[in-house]
Design a protein around this motif. Structure first.
Motif, PDB file in Angstrom:
ATOM      1  N   PHE A 197       0.819  -1.328   0.044  1.00 43.20           N
ATOM      2  CA  PHE A 197       0.022   0.009  -0.130  1.00 43.20           C
ATOM      3  C   PHE A 197       0.926   1.186  -0.096  1.00 43.20           C
ATOM      4  CE2 PHE A 197      -2.205   3.278   2.584  1.00 43.20           C
ATOM      5  CZ  PHE A 197      -3.274   3.585   1.472  1.00 43.20           C
ATOM      6  N   PHE A 198       1.699   1.427   0.975  1.00 39.70           N
ATOM      7  CA  PHE A 198       2.760   2.791   0.980  1.00 39.70           C
ATOM      8  C   PHE A 198       3.753   2.651  -0.025  1.00 39.70           C
ATOM      9  CE2 PHE A 198       0.840   2.413   5.273  1.00 39.70           C
ATOM     10  CZ  PHE A 198       0.541   3.901   5.299  1.00 39.70           C
ATOM     11  N   ARG A 199       4.217   1.584  -0.681  1.00 40.12           N
ATOM     12  CA  ARG A 199       4.641   1.657  -1.892  1.00 40.12           C
ATOM     13  C   ARG A 199       4.186   2.160  -3.287  1.00 40.12           C
ATOM     14  NH1 ARG A 199       9.813  -0.368  -2.786  1.00 40.12           N
ATOM     15  NH2 ARG A 199       9.195  -0.741  -4.964  1.00 40.12           N
ATOM     16  N   LEU A 200       2.778   2.171  -3.049  1.00 40.30           N
ATOM     17  CA  LEU A 200       2.016   2.286  -3.915  1.00 40.30           C
ATOM     18  C   LEU A 200       1.700   3.985  -3.983  1.00 40.30           C
ATOM     19  CD1 LEU A 200       0.230   2.005  -6.509  1.00 40.30           C
ATOM     20  CD2 LEU A 200      -1.668   1.088  -5.144  1.00 40.30           C
ATOM     21  N   THR A 201       1.144   4.171  -2.660  1.00 39.24           N
ATOM     22  CA  THR A 201       0.850   5.579  -2.386  1.00 39.24           C
ATOM     23  C   THR A 201       1.568   6.617  -2.157  1.00 39.24           C
ATOM     24  OG1 THR A 201       0.071   5.055  -0.121  1.00 39.24           O
ATOM     25  CG2 THR A 201      -1.582   4.604  -1.786  1.00 39.24           C
ATOM     26  N   ALA A 202       2.901   6.198  -1.461  1.00 33.75           N
ATOM     27  CA  ALA A 202       3.923   7.185  -0.902  1.00 33.75           C
ATOM     28  C   ALA A 202       5.103   6.987  -1.494  1.00 33.75           C
ATOM     29  CB  ALA A 202       3.974   6.996   0.729  1.00 33.75           C
ATOM     30  N   GLY A 203       5.262   5.705  -2.236  1.00 34.53           N
ATOM     31  CA  GLY A 203       6.506   5.547  -3.149  1.00 34.53           C
ATOM     32  C   GLY A 203       7.774   5.310  -1.890  1.00 34.53           C
ATOM     33  N   ILE A 204       7.427   4.450  -0.726  1.00 34.43           N
ATOM     34  CA  ILE A 204       8.589   4.206   0.182  1.00 34.43           C
ATOM     35  C   ILE A 204       9.478   3.408  -0.592  1.00 34.43           C
ATOM     36  CG2 ILE A 204       6.960   4.525   1.886  1.00 34.43           C
ATOM     37  CD1 ILE A 204       7.125   1.534   2.631  1.00 34.43           C
ATOM     38  N   GLU A 205      10.613   3.363   0.004  1.00 35.55           N
ATOM     39  CA  GLU A 205      11.915   2.719  -0.504  1.00 35.55           C
ATOM     40  C   GLU A 205      11.970   1.156  -0.217  1.00 35.55           C
ATOM     41  OE1 GLU A 205      16.129   2.801   1.215  1.00 35.55           O
ATOM     42  OE2 GLU A 205      15.681   4.694   0.165  1.00 35.55           O
ATOM     43  N   ALA A 206      11.524   0.963   1.060  1.00 30.53           N
ATOM     44  CA  ALA A 206      11.667  -0.558   1.439  1.00 30.53           C
ATOM     45  C   ALA A 206      10.595  -1.400   0.953  1.00 30.53           C
ATOM     46  CB  ALA A 206      11.792  -0.891   2.817  1.00 30.53           C
ATOM     47  N   ARG A 207      10.997  -2.539   0.601  1.00 36.19           N
ATOM     48  CA  ARG A 207      10.170  -3.690   0.107  1.00 36.19           C
ATOM     49  C   ARG A 207      10.005  -4.767   1.272  1.00 36.19           C
ATOM     50  NH1 ARG A 207       9.189  -4.275  -5.271  1.00 36.19           N
ATOM     51  NH2 ARG A 207      10.545  -2.786  -6.580  1.00 36.19           N
TER      52      ARG A 207
END
Length: 234
Positions: free
Chosen positions: A190-200
């Motif tokens: 969700f946060f990789r999609l909405t906020a572009g966070i670095e970690a997977r």
């Protein structure tokens, strides 16, 4: 350029707008997309976790001495800042967040308290001469890779923290149960999609702090899924 106005109220509004514009101009230094979720992030967190995130983050607030210089990295919309100002009576709080919208919300929440220095940015905006008595990293270390924590974020904060200073950190731990694994996976997606966070995936932030600092206390929540820790710089 702003039109000069004589009203104190209008002057205050102009100063606030100017601050936000300055923040926006400096946003190239930040590496977070939390601007897109800033206005509803706290509500979403409360919907999913109830009060447990706030409870965890305030666990060791009473351990902070009065008149301290506190560095907060990734403080968000400012509810924690309000607690620090009211309960810890700090000399100064250096409040750093990569989202200028989060900074704006925090400024409004504490009415631009003069004890707070707001900085839009990341670990690169922590300065050696900050000479902090306390460092706080509230649900921020999970956003980054193990490598970045080891080589950039933790060393930068460590350099700014005085010998004998305290480090309060609260974050997620590697899951023990299936429901925790599913929730953690969903949060990262969700946060990789909405906020572009670095970690997977979740870095082992807890062991990194244990390696270089003396752990004084800890508390676990949600069957060990959330950990609050208190460390001291030797």
């Amino acid at each position: 350029m702003f039109t000069v106005v004589l009203s104190n109220v209008n002057l205050l509004i102009i100063r606030q707008k100017y601050t936000i514009i300055q923040i926006e101009n400096n946003y190239h230094k930040a590496d977070s997309g939390f601007n897109r979720v800033a206005t509803w992030y706290d509500k979403l967190a409360s919907l999913v976790f109830g009060n447990v995130l706030k409870t965890a983050q305030t666990t060791f607030i009473p351990k902070i001495p009065q008149d301290a210089v506190i560095v907060v990295l990734g403080g968000g919309s400012g509810w924690l800042l309000s607690v620090l100002l009211d309960e810890c009576l700090p000399r100064k709080v250096i409040y750093i967040d990569a989202s200028f919208r989060m900074i704006s919300l925090a400024q409004q929440r504490v009415e631009n308290d003069p004890r707070v220095e707001f900085r839009v940015g990341n670990e690169q905006d922590v300065r050696l001469d900050d000479r902090a008595d306390v460092v706080i990293t509230p649900f921020i270390l999970d956003l980054f890779t193990q490598s970045r924590l080891e080589t950039a974020i933790l060393p930068k904060l460590n350099n700014a923290l005085k010998v004998g200073g305290l480090w309060l950190s609260t974050d997620f731990m590697n899951p023990n149960f299936l429901w925790q694994r599913l929730l953690l996976r969903a949060m990262y997606r969700f946060f990789r999609l909405t906020a572009g966070i670095e970690a997977r995936r979740l870095a082992n932030w807890y062991e990194l702090l244990n390696k270089d600092f003396t752990r004084l206390d800890e508390a676990s929540y949600w069957n060990g899924f959330i950990k609050a820790g208190l460390w001291k710089k030797p």
